[in-house]
Design a protein around this motif. Structure first.
Motif, short mmCIF file in Angstrom:
data_model
loop_
_atom_site.label_atom_id
_atom_site.label_comp_id
_atom_site.label_asym_id
_atom_site.label_seq_id
_atom_site.Cartn_x
_atom_site.Cartn_y
_atom_site.Cartn_z
N ARG A 116 25.78 5.07 5.71
CA ARG A 116 24.94 3.92 6.02
C ARG A 116 24.36 3.32 4.72
NH1 ARG A 116 19.01 4.60 8.81
NH2 ARG A 116 18.60 2.40 9.21
N LYS A 210 22.82 16.91 15.20
CA LYS A 210 21.64 16.28 15.81
C LYS A 210 21.97 15.76 17.19
CE LYS A 210 22.25 11.63 13.79
NZ LYS A 210 21.83 10.70 12.76
N ASP A 289 13.61 14.59 13.30
CA ASP A 289 14.05 13.20 13.28
C ASP A 289 12.91 12.39 12.66
OD1 ASP A 289 15.36 10.81 13.55
OD2 ASP A 289 15.91 11.09 15.64
C1 BGC Z 1 17.49 8.37 14.10
C2 BGC Z 1 18.21 9.46 13.35
C3 BGC Z 1 18.38 9.07 11.91
C4 BGC Z 1 17.03 8.78 11.32
C5 BGC Z 1 17.08 8.38 9.86
C6 BGC Z 1 16.22 7.94 13.39
O1 BGC Z 1 15.75 6.77 13.96
O2 BGC Z 1 17.20 8.80 15.40
O3 BGC Z 1 19.45 9.71 13.95
O4 BGC Z 1 19.04 10.08 11.22
O5 BGC Z 1 16.43 7.71 12.03
O6 BGC Z 1 17.67 7.16 9.69
#
Ligand code: BGC
Length: 748
Positions: A116, A210, A289
């Motif tokens: 990402r 997760k 999380d």
């Molecule tokens: C999500 C996670 C993610 C984290 C960091 C959260 O909103 O649920 O899956 O890894 O943000 O971006």
């Protein structure tokens, strides 16, 4: 491909570390000027076990250093305006290392389907097909490759930890994040995700699984209190984690936002201490999380090891105070730190730290294409409408879905940045939260390449009547339909958005030779399924998606994918036709007060269907879905014969034959019904194998049944139990078609 040259000795590592310290701390610091004294760092000896090495480091650490390791450095790049640590690699999370002990920073980022926010730092990352798509391959090699691509690119971009690995079960087909998960079956999902994470860690990048646990819908995800009994959760959602953890031995597990039976998942003694750490024997660390930590003492005692992203500060000064006051014993803090350090040593992030380079986009695309070729599921092929013909006399009308330019991707923290921001509406910078992002992978282009002599044209599908008139002039119409899904919200229905059902209806009324290609986050209803001749589920296809699709549509690749989730006809068939929390006046639960005195209204979601998720629910309630779990067609046909079972070895043996005229790969599936004493009115998937067969060829398949997959969870004994008695073993092509049956006897 799986194990690139990343091996350097610890001496050169520490030399590099000294150099980077000089660069990051500046020449003025005494520390940077001093060459690290290797003899004083016996934990740098790779011959020692990760646990031994972690223990040695913990012994050296001050209280402040320990506290520093158990929380992140804040929202950073995720929140515009938030401070970004100068040493951060611009990922979702950052944890300061301990320089004087040679322990590197942890630079972690989301990478569920690829890295990402690469564009944020001027980088490129490969968009893989959705993990749900990859799960349709039922191919552990493809899953391993998937993880390898992620691990390889993370390492190249300077990260040493992923936060991907979604394995929440698809209890709710409208869940916005299903595309990040691996379907509805705990054994299939756990196996596929386990191999993905195995692929990541092999690249010297820490892996993560997760969201633990039962985070199966996005609606009120921070406030939903899931109610479910222990037997049901162990045999469903937690089993997926158990399987994945057993395979991958991941570095970390991310606890989820929701509550489970009254306690938040990130401070849930049952989930974290009793099940994850004790029963599963998980040796890594639990990180919350983002914003999922709610207390200090309760969370620390109940099993949370690291607070993310850290802004709330529960594991900063308040934890230090709690340790000094004896409310959190020092051995527990040491355990938290030990778990983080042992994961770092075990994954090799200390011995083989990342060296920045550029990723190989072409290798990434080819890997993504290969995985997508195995992920595509052929759902209908009447009159052999597929594969498409490339003859000069052919005319193919492509309609909708931006198929002239691009393929769709999923949103939220699994969003990978598209080159140019978006192929349909290019804009500078990275992708935007809350907006569909299309990737430059043009089905039109590759379909034209496959059929240079035929007439291939495109209509955007925005006007159903115009699209119908356009389709009428062609031999074949291929309608691309899309459903954009994202973290943060669920779909209200299973229907395709934006009037696309009407588009398909109009096109098929004008041209009976209509094929629908779906790019969806998960199951959708298809009121037109009986009318069209071809249906192809391509999921979110990834950066190699258009090539993969063209290869499948023209038969260069024979489709082999099978559904990892049931496609219901409509929401009336689901255990919860209404999503809890969509109507906030209903299902209100207790008010929770967090460690800072903040009040949180919760909602209760009772999973009364228990372990009967997906196909198990459909079988137990005698309902016919639109397409069953495990279903998928091929351009050839297969026959199954000769099922036998070896009671002592618990093996299953049968033969699969290719009875058609094309080479193909069949996913042979084995299900079991437990003895009557289990009181289960549904079958379970227990094994499968991909079998590649030339026309006319037969192969014998022998599969060993894992006793865990045959067992029931006995709550009174707090353990798994393999019941004695007769098990019906079934083999066939899908959960709804198991022509072979035999009996497995399990003795007392
Ligand atoms: C999500 C996670 C993610 C984290 C960091 C959260 O909103 O649920 O899956 O890894 O943000 O971006």
């Amino acid at each position: 491909m799986h194990s690139p040259e990343k091996h350097r000795g610890w001496k050169s590592v520490t030399a590099l570390m000294a150099l980077s310290l000089t660069m990051t701390l500046g020449a003025g610091t005494a520390l940077a000027q001093k060459h690290p004294d290797l003899s004083a760092m016996p934990w740098m000896n790779e011959a020692l076990s990760p646990d031994q090495r972690a223990d040695m480091v913990v012994q050296q650490m001050t209280l402040d250093e320990k506290i520093q390791m158990v929380h992140g450095d804040g929202w950073g790049v995720l929140r515009p305006g938030a401070p970004v640590d100068p040493r951060s690699n611009f990922g979702a999370g950052f944890v300061h290392g301990i320089d004087r002990l040679g322990i590197p920073d942890i630079n972690l980022t989301d990478s569920a389907v690829g890295i990402r926010m690469a564009a944020y730092a001027g980088r490129y990352a490969t968009l893989l097909p959705s993990t749900l798509g990859a799960a349709s391959s039922w191919d552990t090699d493809a899953a391993y490759l998937y993880g390898s691509v992620i691990g390889r690119e993370l390492w190249d971009e300077g990260y040493n930890m992923t936060i991907g690995g979604g394995v929440d079960l698809m209890r709710e087909p409208r869940n916005g994040r299903n595309f990040e998960y691996a379907g509805e079956d705990p054994v299939l999902a756990g196996t596929m995700d386990g191999y993905v994470e195995k692929g990541v860690i092999a690249q010297h990048v820490m892996s993560d699984i997760k969201h633990y646990a039962l985070n199966d819908q996005e609606t009120v995800r921070n406030e939903v209190n899931v109610e479910i009994d222990k037997k049901a959760m162990r045999e469903s959602d937690l089993l997926a984690f158990e399987v994945a953890i057993g395979i991958a031995k991941p570095s970390a597990v991310m606890c989820s936002y929701n509550l489970v039976n009254g306690d938040y998942a990130c401070e849930n003694d049952y989930l974290l201490n009793q099940v994850l750490k004790q029963d599963f024997g998980f040796k890594g660390f639990v990180l919350s999380d983002w914003g999922g930590t709610h207390t200090t003492v309760k969370a620390a005692l109940n099993g949370l090891d690291q607070e993310m992203p850290g802004d709330d500060g529960f594991f900063a000064a308040p934890l230090k105070q709690a340790v000094q006051d004896g409310k959190v014993p020092m051995p527990r803090l040491n355990d938290m730190v030990h778990r983080i350090l042992r994961s770092m040593f075990a994954a090799g992030v200390v011995d083989h730290p990342p060296i920045h380079t550029v990723v190989d986009p072409f290798q990434g695309r080819d890997d993504a294409r290969h995985i997508e070729e195995e992920s595509i599921v052929l759902l209908k092929n009447e009159d052999g409408i597929l594969p498409l013909k490339a003859a000069p006399s052919e005319s193919i009308a492509l309609i909708g879905g931006h198929a002239d330019l691009a393929v769709l991707s999923g949103g939220g923290s699994a969003q990978v940045d598209a080159p140019n921001g978006d192929a349909v509406h290019p804009h500078p910078g990275g992708s935007r939260w809350g907006v569909p992002v299309y990737f430059p992978s043009s089905p039109l282009k590759y379909i034209r390449e496959k059929s240079p002599a035929a007439t291939v044209s495109y209509n955007d599908g925005s006007n159903p009547a115009a699209a119908a008139a356009f389709a009428k002039k062609a031999n074949v119409a291929v309608v691309f339909v899309t459903q954009w899904m994202s973290e943060g919200h669920d779909a209200h229905t299973l229907s395709l958005p934006d009037n696309q059902d009407a588009l398909v209806d109009a096109v098929v009324a004008a041209n009976p030779n209509t094929i629908v290609v779906l790019e969806t986050g998960g199951p959708v209803s298809m009121p037109w399924a009986g009318k069209v001749k071809g249906i192809v589920e391509a999921w979110y296809p990834g950066i190699g998606g258009a090539q993969a699709l063209a290869n499948v549509l023209f038969g260069d690749v024979n489709p082999s994918g099978k559904l990892p989730a049931t496609f219901p006809k409509d929401i009336a068939q689901l255990p919860h036709p209404e999503i809890v929390g969509m109507d906030r006046s209903k299902d209100k639960g207790a008010v929770y007060v967090d460690g800072k005195g903040r009040k949180i209204q919760t909602w209760n979601l009772s999973y009364t269907e228990g372990a009967k998720v997906g196909y198990k629910w459909f079988e137990a309630t005698h309902q016919q879905p639109l397409f069953p779990f495990g279903f998928g067609l091929s351009y050839t046909t297969y026959a199954y014969s000769g099922l036998s079972v070896d009671d002592a070895a618990r093996t299953v043996h049968f033969t699969v034959k290719n009875t058609g005229t094309r080479k193909g790969t069949e996913i042979a599936e084995v299900y079991t019904k437990l003895p009557a004493s289990a009181h289960e009115n549904y079958k379970r998937l227990v094994a499968w194998q991909r079998v590649t067969l030339a026309p006319g060829e037969s192969k014998d398949v022998t599969l060993t049944l894992n006793p865990l997959y045959l067992s029931v969870f006995d709550t009174a004994k707090d353990g798994w139990q393999l019941l004695s008695g007769d098990y019906t073993v079934m083999a066939g092509e899908s959960s709804a078609s198991t022509p072979l049956t035999a009996t497995l006897h399990v003795a007392e």
